[in-house]
Design a protein around this motif. Structure first.
Motif, PDB file in Angstrom:
ATOM      1  N   ARG A 125       0.820  -1.203   0.000  1.00 47.40           N
ATOM      2  CA  ARG A 125       0.000   0.000   0.000  1.00 47.40           C
ATOM      3  C   ARG A 125       0.862   1.264   0.000  1.00 47.40           C
ATOM      4  O   ARG A 125       0.428   2.304  -0.487  1.00 47.40           O
ATOM      5  N   ALA A 126       2.059   1.205   0.583  1.00 53.49           N
ATOM      6  CA  ALA A 126       2.958   2.360   0.607  1.00 53.49           C
ATOM      7  C   ALA A 126       4.380   1.846   0.754  1.00 53.49           C
ATOM      8  O   ALA A 126       4.627   0.824   1.398  1.00 53.49           O
ATOM      9  N   LEU A 127       5.327   2.568   0.145  1.00 56.14           N
ATOM     10  CA  LEU A 127       6.707   2.118   0.115  1.00 56.14           C
ATOM     11  C   LEU A 127       7.639   3.296   0.326  1.00 56.14           C
ATOM     12  O   LEU A 127       7.455   4.357  -0.264  1.00 56.14           O
ATOM     13  N   ARG A 128       8.637   3.115   1.182  1.00 57.79           N
ATOM     14  CA  ARG A 128       9.684   4.111   1.399  1.00 57.79           C
ATOM     15  C   ARG A 128      11.008   3.377   1.278  1.00 57.79           C
ATOM     16  O   ARG A 128      11.598   2.933   2.260  1.00 57.79           O
ATOM     17  N   ALA A 129      11.479   3.182   0.050  1.00 63.57           N
ATOM     18  CA  ALA A 129      12.669   2.358  -0.152  1.00 63.57           C
ATOM     19  C   ALA A 129      13.282   2.637  -1.508  1.00 63.57           C
ATOM     20  O   ALA A 129      12.617   3.115  -2.421  1.00 63.57           O
ATOM     21  N   ARG A 130      14.572   2.291  -1.614  1.00 66.23           N
ATOM     22  CA  ARG A 130      15.297   2.412  -2.877  1.00 66.23           C
ATOM     23  C   ARG A 130      16.168   1.180  -3.077  1.00 66.23           C
ATOM     24  O   ARG A 130      16.465   0.458  -2.133  1.00 66.23           O
ATOM     25  N   VAL A 180      13.161  -3.530  -4.123  1.00 64.37           N
ATOM     26  CA  VAL A 180      12.773  -4.745  -4.846  1.00 64.37           C
ATOM     27  C   VAL A 180      12.331  -5.822  -3.858  1.00 64.37           C
ATOM     28  O   VAL A 180      11.321  -6.509  -4.061  1.00 64.37           O
ATOM     29  N   ALA A 181      13.084  -5.967  -2.765  1.00 61.27           N
ATOM     30  CA  ALA A 181      12.754  -6.989  -1.765  1.00 61.27           C
ATOM     31  C   ALA A 181      11.393  -6.725  -1.137  1.00 61.27           C
ATOM     32  O   ALA A 181      10.578  -7.650  -0.980  1.00 61.27           O
ATOM     33  N   LEU A 182      11.113  -5.468  -0.790  1.00 63.35           N
ATOM     34  CA  LEU A 182       9.846  -5.146  -0.141  1.00 63.35           C
ATOM     35  C   LEU A 182       8.678  -5.241  -1.113  1.00 63.35           C
ATOM     36  O   LEU A 182       7.561  -5.609  -0.732  1.00 63.35           O
ATOM     37  N   GLN A 183       8.920  -4.903  -2.384  1.00 64.38           N
ATOM     38  CA  GLN A 183       7.846  -4.981  -3.381  1.00 64.38           C
ATOM     39  C   GLN A 183       7.407  -6.413  -3.631  1.00 64.38           C
ATOM     40  O   GLN A 183       6.236  -6.670  -3.921  1.00 64.38           O
ATOM     41  N   THR A 184       8.338  -7.353  -3.524  1.00 61.53           N
ATOM     42  CA  THR A 184       8.029  -8.753  -3.845  1.00 61.53           C
ATOM     43  C   THR A 184       7.742  -9.587  -2.605  1.00 61.53           C
ATOM     44  O   THR A 184       7.398 -10.764  -2.722  1.00 61.53           O
ATOM     45  N   LEU A 185       7.864  -8.985  -1.430  1.00 59.02           N
ATOM     46  CA  LEU A 185       7.578  -9.710  -0.189  1.00 59.02           C
ATOM     47  C   LEU A 185       6.071  -9.913  -0.040  1.00 59.02           C
ATOM     48  O   LEU A 185       5.280  -9.038  -0.379  1.00 59.02           O
ATOM     49  N   GLN A 186       5.679 -11.056   0.478  1.00 56.59           N
ATOM     50  CA  GLN A 186       4.267 -11.317   0.769  1.00 56.59           C
ATOM     51  C   GLN A 186       4.147 -11.692   2.239  1.00 56.59           C
ATOM     52  O   GLN A 186       4.184 -12.874   2.594  1.00 56.59           O
ATOM     53  N   PRO A 187       4.025 -10.693   3.113  1.00 56.02           N
ATOM     54  CA  PRO A 187       4.012 -10.958   4.565  1.00 56.02           C
ATOM     55  C   PRO A 187       2.781 -11.736   4.993  1.00 56.02           C
ATOM     56  O   PRO A 187       1.700 -11.555   4.446  1.00 56.02           O
ATOM     57  N   ARG A 188       2.971 -12.588   5.992  1.00 49.56           N
ATOM     58  CA  ARG A 188       1.860 -13.383   6.518  1.00 49.56           C
ATOM     59  C   ARG A 188       1.768 -13.308   8.046  1.00 49.56           C
ATOM     60  O   ARG A 188       0.834 -13.841   8.622  1.00 49.56           O
ATOM     61  N   GLY A 189       2.739 -12.669   8.707  1.00 48.48           N
ATOM     62  CA  GLY A 189       2.697 -12.571  10.160  1.00 48.48           C
ATOM     63  C   GLY A 189       3.949 -11.920  10.692  1.00 48.48           C
ATOM     64  O   GLY A 189       4.900 -11.643   9.948  1.00 48.48           O
ATOM     65  N   THR A 190       3.984 -11.660  12.001  1.00 45.53           N
ATOM     66  CA  THR A 190       5.118 -11.000  12.629  1.00 45.53           C
ATOM     67  C   THR A 190       6.320 -11.929  12.688  1.00 45.53           C
ATOM     68  O   THR A 190       6.189 -13.111  12.997  1.00 45.53           O
ATOM     69  N   GLY A 191       7.518 -11.372  12.403  1.00 45.74           N
ATOM     70  CA  GLY A 191       8.735 -12.164  12.515  1.00 45.74           C
ATOM     71  C   GLY A 191       9.821 -11.699  11.570  1.00 45.74           C
ATOM     72  O   GLY A 191       9.606 -10.831  10.716  1.00 45.74           O
ATOM     73  N   ALA A 192      11.016 -12.284  11.757  1.00 44.78           N
ATOM     74  CA  ALA A 192      12.170 -11.946  10.921  1.00 44.78           C
ATOM     75  C   ALA A 192      12.215 -12.872   9.716  1.00 44.78           C
ATOM     76  O   ALA A 192      11.855 -14.052   9.792  1.00 44.78           O
ATOM     77  N   THR A 193      12.679 -12.333   8.605  1.00 48.45           N
ATOM     78  CA  THR A 193      12.846 -13.140   7.400  1.00 48.45           C
ATOM     79  C   THR A 193      13.970 -12.547   6.567  1.00 48.45           C
ATOM     80  O   THR A 193      14.379 -11.399   6.770  1.00 48.45           O
TER      81      THR A 193
END
Length: 525
Positions: A178-183, A188-201
């Protein structure tokens, strides 16, 4: 306790607005303590290495007019110290010297209190964990104040990105960005991430911490999952996780507030639509004025538009209402909207920004389909005045009722496209239509049901290809002789001959009636 670096000091102790003026290659230097200049020469004594030096250029000039920031950097680099934080102007020569020495040169905001900065750095060095907690609490307070000031979701994300120095993203509950603050790689990593819950990845070589915004259980303020917040970087630490938690908490409150406002506005719009649908003609002027106050121009014609989803429960309809409202806003269309039990109703202008109602409906359908697969959109005919809104709604309901079967859900279901079905819809509960259906097509329907036959399918293909036997056989993927046999069986079972004009018309009309009558279970007697 982990070793404290200059980067840690910048993130966890220095005030907002600090700029790395030069020497960024040395941000990994370890910091042993903090040092400030003496009131009399020599300026610094008993330096043992690793000190984080705080200095104001005005104090240097007061001690020795010949002492420049560049000279001081060269002397202190011999110790060597970890970094210099400066309040005041930084000459280009000092920047060049610090860059050459790989000595971080930090520019403090003019309003900074040197003594307070010193205490913050000391706290970080002496009790790292406590300072992180304290800094996280400060971040939470700042985010809360920004929310109260009306910064909105984007303002909170901007503040979080500034305070953490990390790339970040905000996702919907289903994982859409919905919103992105990255370069760069982080983007690229955040755009293609599909989060499903809290945690490190780890994703595409980037470390990412995902924090759920709100909870599905009823433990948070709203008892809802508003989505996910993700912070991304080469390496992440406890501060990043605490910052993500504070950011998610602030976003949950902001989103709950926004949803409460939207819910109130939705109720207001729904009440207004209901008032129009039940209002008397004498109330038109009052309704037009009320509509103007809500941002609608009711003097122009409108078209009823219905949105539905298959087997939609309350949550699905609520989501659909939000998506439709967002799509209308994105298109710049002011349209009163009302959530109903099984669908969402709105009235779109017959013409808006040069686009006619059907074009607007097509654009809405495309946007909604991206968010809600399988969404159905139906429209009635144009209502030239408020007194015709009910009629346009009935038409949209009829288009939604049978339009999916007739036209498919890959397009807007328009009452104006129903053709002869518009007449049959008016007659669908009449005994005469049921009697016509029984004497014309019912025996074929029963035969197909009992024998698992395909006579109805064959008859429909025959009419779709205007009685052309070759094209009909090709469409059905059968031999011509098989088609002729089926047509003979249709004649025998129904008592109607497709080769006779009057019988052909009756069979064609009965097929149309068959589709309409399937929308109700029992005939009216």
């Amino acid at each position: 306790m982990p070793p404290v670096t200059v980067q840690d000091v910048v993130r966890l102790a220095l005030p907002e607005g600090v700029v790395v003026a030069a020497g960024s290659a040395g941000l990994s230097h370890q910091v042993s303590w903090v040092a400030t200049p003496r009131a009399t020469p020599p300026v610094f004594t008993n330096l043992r290495g690793g000190e984080f030096v705080l200095v104001a250029t005005s104090a240097l000039h007061a001690l020795d007019e010949r002492l420049t920031l560049a000279n001081l950097a060269e002397r202190l680099a011999q110790v060597p110290i970890a970094a210099i934080a400066v309040q005041g102007d930084i000459p280009d020569q000092a920047r060049a010297t610090a860059e050459t020495l790989r000595l971080p040169l930090l520019h403090l905001p003019d309003a900074s209190d040197i003594r307070e900065v010193e205490r913050e750095v000391q706290r970080l060095i002496s009790d790292y964990d406590a300072q992180i907690e304290r800094r996280a609490a400060q971040l939470g307070h700042v985010l809360t104040q920004r929310s109260l000031a009306g910064a909105g979701v984007n303002g909170l994300l901007d503040t979080l990105a500034e305070r953490t120095g990390r790339s970040l993203a905000f996702y919907s509950p289903t994982g859409e960005v919905r919103a992105l603050r990255a370069r760069g790689p982080a983007r690229v990593a955040l755009q293609t991430l599909q989060p499903r819950g809290t945690g490190a990845t780890t994703h595409l070589g980037q470390q990412i911490w995902v924090q759920q915004i709100g909870q599905i259980a009823s433990g948070d303020a709203a008892g809802r999952n508003f989505g996910y917040l993700a912070l991304c970087g080469d390496t992440l630490d406890d501060w990043d996780r605490l910052a993500a938690h504070q950011g998610a908490s602030a976003l949950a409150l902001e989103l709950a507030k926004e949803q409460a406002v939207l819910a109130a506005e939705e109720r207001l719009r729904g009440d207004f639509v209901q008032a129009v649908l039940v209002g008397a003609a004498a109330d038109d002027k009052t309704l037009v004025q009320r509509g103007r106050e809500l941002g609608y121009d009711l003097r122009q014609p409108h078209v009823a538009l219905l949105c539905g989803v298959a087997n939609g429960d309350d949550r699905a309809i609520a989501r659909l209402a939000g998506a439709l409202s967002a799509a209308l806003s994105a298109l710049g269309v002011a349209a009163p909207l009302m959530r109903r039990i099984d669908d969402v109703l709105c009235y779109i202008p017959a013409v808006s920004r040069g686009r006619r109602a059907h074009e607007i409906a097509d654009l809405l359908h495309a946007r909604l389909t991206d968010d809600i697969p399988g969404v159905l959109v139906a429209i009635g005919r144009e209502a030239p005045a408020l007194t015709h809104w009910s009629r346009s709604l009935r038409e949209a309901e009829q288009a939604l009722l049978i339009g999916r079967e007739l036209l498919g859900n890959g397009r807007v279901l328009d009452f104006g496209d129903l053709g002869v079905y518009r007449l049959l819809l008016l007659l669908r509960e009449s005994p005469e239509l049921w009697e016509f259906y029984r004497t014309t097509l019912a025996t074929l329907v029963d035969y197909d049901r009992d024998q698992h036959g395909e006579l109805l399918k064959t008859l429909e293909a025959f009419f779709d290809h205007n009685g052309n036997l070759a094209r009909t056989a090709e469409a059905l993927h059968i031999h011509r002789n098989t088609l002729l046999y089926r047509l003979t069986r249709i004649k025998e079972i129904s008592g109607r001959d497709p080769d006779v004009a009057e019988d052909r018309l009756a069979l064609w009309l009965a097929l149309k009636a068959h589709r309409v009558l399937k929308t109700i279970s029992e005939p009216v007697t």
